[in-house]
Scaffold this motif. Structure first.
Motif, mmCIF file in Angstrom:
data_model
loop_
_atom_site.group_PDB
_atom_site.id
_atom_site.type_symbol
_atom_site.label_atom_id
_atom_site.label_comp_id
_atom_site.label_asym_id
_atom_site.label_seq_id
_atom_site.Cartn_x
_atom_site.Cartn_y
_atom_site.Cartn_z
ATOM 1 N N PHE A 199 77.301 -17.758 -105.607
ATOM 2 C CA PHE A 199 76.055 -18.708 -105.637
ATOM 3 C C PHE A 199 76.613 -19.718 -107.204
ATOM 4 C CE2 PHE A 199 72.208 -19.769 -108.086
ATOM 5 C CZ PHE A 199 71.327 -20.197 -107.279
ATOM 6 N N ASN A 200 76.688 -19.520 -108.066
ATOM 7 C CA ASN A 200 76.841 -20.235 -110.271
ATOM 8 C C ASN A 200 77.804 -21.551 -109.503
ATOM 9 O OD1 ASN A 200 75.083 -18.946 -111.128
ATOM 10 N ND2 ASN A 200 76.955 -17.435 -111.667
ATOM 11 N N PHE A 203 75.768 -24.269 -106.256
ATOM 12 C CA PHE A 203 74.854 -24.537 -107.412
ATOM 13 C C PHE A 203 76.059 -25.677 -108.391
ATOM 14 C CE2 PHE A 203 71.661 -25.779 -110.406
ATOM 15 C CZ PHE A 203 70.530 -25.634 -109.558
ATOM 16 N N TYR A 206 76.561 -28.603 -106.134
ATOM 17 C CA TYR A 206 75.390 -29.655 -105.570
ATOM 18 C C TYR A 206 74.677 -29.812 -106.659
ATOM 19 C CZ TYR A 206 76.416 -28.223 -101.022
ATOM 20 O OH TYR A 206 77.349 -27.911 -100.092
ATOM 21 N N ASP A 207 74.622 -29.362 -107.739
ATOM 22 C CA ASP A 207 73.718 -30.042 -108.786
ATOM 23 C C ASP A 207 74.846 -31.113 -109.883
ATOM 24 O OD1 ASP A 207 71.967 -30.235 -111.514
ATOM 25 O OD2 ASP A 207 72.457 -28.785 -112.060
ATOM 26 N N LEU A 222 73.449 -28.083 -99.213
ATOM 27 C CA LEU A 222 74.191 -26.604 -99.165
ATOM 28 C C LEU A 222 73.769 -25.621 -98.233
ATOM 29 C CD1 LEU A 222 72.650 -24.924 -102.891
ATOM 30 C CD2 LEU A 222 73.044 -24.197 -101.080
ATOM 31 N N ARG A 257 67.636 -23.581 -110.825
ATOM 32 C CA ARG A 257 69.220 -22.354 -109.903
ATOM 33 C C ARG A 257 68.062 -21.446 -109.848
ATOM 34 N NH1 ARG A 257 74.193 -21.265 -111.954
ATOM 35 N NH2 ARG A 257 74.336 -23.102 -112.869
ATOM 36 N N LEU A 260 66.254 -20.850 -106.273
ATOM 37 C CA LEU A 260 67.324 -20.383 -104.913
ATOM 38 C C LEU A 260 67.728 -19.587 -105.048
ATOM 39 C CD1 LEU A 260 68.390 -21.719 -102.667
ATOM 40 C CD2 LEU A 260 70.045 -23.086 -104.063
ATOM 41 N N GLU A 261 68.485 -18.840 -106.481
ATOM 42 C CA GLU A 261 68.828 -17.402 -106.773
ATOM 43 C C GLU A 261 67.660 -16.578 -105.884
ATOM 44 O OE1 GLU A 261 71.174 -15.407 -110.773
ATOM 45 O OE2 GLU A 261 70.014 -16.590 -110.705
#
Length: 270
Positions: A199-200, A203, A206-207, A222, A257, A260-261
């Protein structure tokens, strides 16, 4: 919990809502919100033997024909699968509780708006003592009149069903099961859940500017990537709907974050 050999409570007396949920969990083995394929065969065979045990006189047709007839009767949307609301019509459930509630809850957007109001620290949980307010909000949004005793009963039943470990917290992914399957976008990510590391990495990708949130277009990219990576089919309309539902968690178009997590990770962040 009953072992794989013996299904819980599949006699045909009236079930309480939490017994119903045990039955559901037993047969929806992969947790995708449907009883389908092999799960459906298991369910049907156990249902037949439960009916025999309850003294129901069964016709001598072969199993495939019976199954066809059964699906014709109960698979209301003819998708070849049984979802929770359909099962509630087959098994006599206490006041068909889930059914009542699902007819009240209109859409995942209403659900997410209500959730945001109560999960103020964005932990992916609401406290059990906030549940009544949450349900009442949800019913108001759906313009459904309800009386106080009914609300009290809903609250108690849902607590029994979802706060399994008695820690006084209810998770977003469990509570989202109050939604009809086609509205439950969280179920769509079953089997695609990410670890914290994955996930990190996604993220961060995209960030790009590292400001801690992404916008709707980045979310769109995403999700498409996620579906491609998992080789899942995805039509544009569905993708648009999921994106909208997830953006309901956002803060004025900024999806942070933590929000979405909650949707994409195996466990809500502690």
């Amino acid at each position: 919990m009953a072992g794989p050999q013996q299904a819980p409570h599949l006699h045909l007396a009236e079930l309480t809502a939490s017994q119903f949920l045990d039955v559901w969990r037993h047969f929806d083995a992969d947790g995708n919100g449907y009883i389908e394929g092999k799960e459906l065969e298991n369910f049907f065979q156990e249902l037949e033997s439960a009916r025999k045990g309850a003294g129901v006189d069964l016709k001598k047709d072969n199993l495939a024909d019976k199954m066809k007839e059964f699906m014709h009767k109960y698979d209301k949307n003819s998708d070849g699968k049984i979802e929770m609301a359909e099962l509630a019509q087959i098994l006599p459930t206490e006041e068909n509780f889930l059914l009542c509630f699902r007819q009240h809850v209109g859409s995942s957007s209403e659900f997410m708006e209500a959730w945001r109001r109560y999960d103020t620290d964005r932990s992916g949980y609401i406290e059990a003592n906030e549940l009544k307010g949450f349900l009442s909000d949800l019913l108001k949004k759906a313009n459904r009149p309800y009386d106080e005793p009914k609300l009290q009963e809903y609250t108690q039943t849902i607590l029994r069903m979802f706060d399994m470990n008695g820690d006084g917290k209810l998770g977003l992914s469990e509570m989202s099961r109050l939604l009809p399957v086609q509205e439950n976008f969280l179920l769509k990510f079953q089997g695609m859940k990410l670890s914290s590391e994955e996930f990190n990495a996604i993220f961060a990708f995209y960030d790009k500017d590292g400001n801690g949130f992404i916008d709707e277009n980045e979310l769109d990219a995403l999700l498409k990537d996620l579906y491609e990576k998992n080789k899942k089919e995805m039509n544009i309309q569905q993708l648009t709907n999921y994106r909208k539902s997830i953006m309901n968690l956002s803060d004025g178009g900024k999806l942070y974050r933590k929000e979405l997590e909650m949707v994409l990770c195996s466990e809500p962040p502690m």
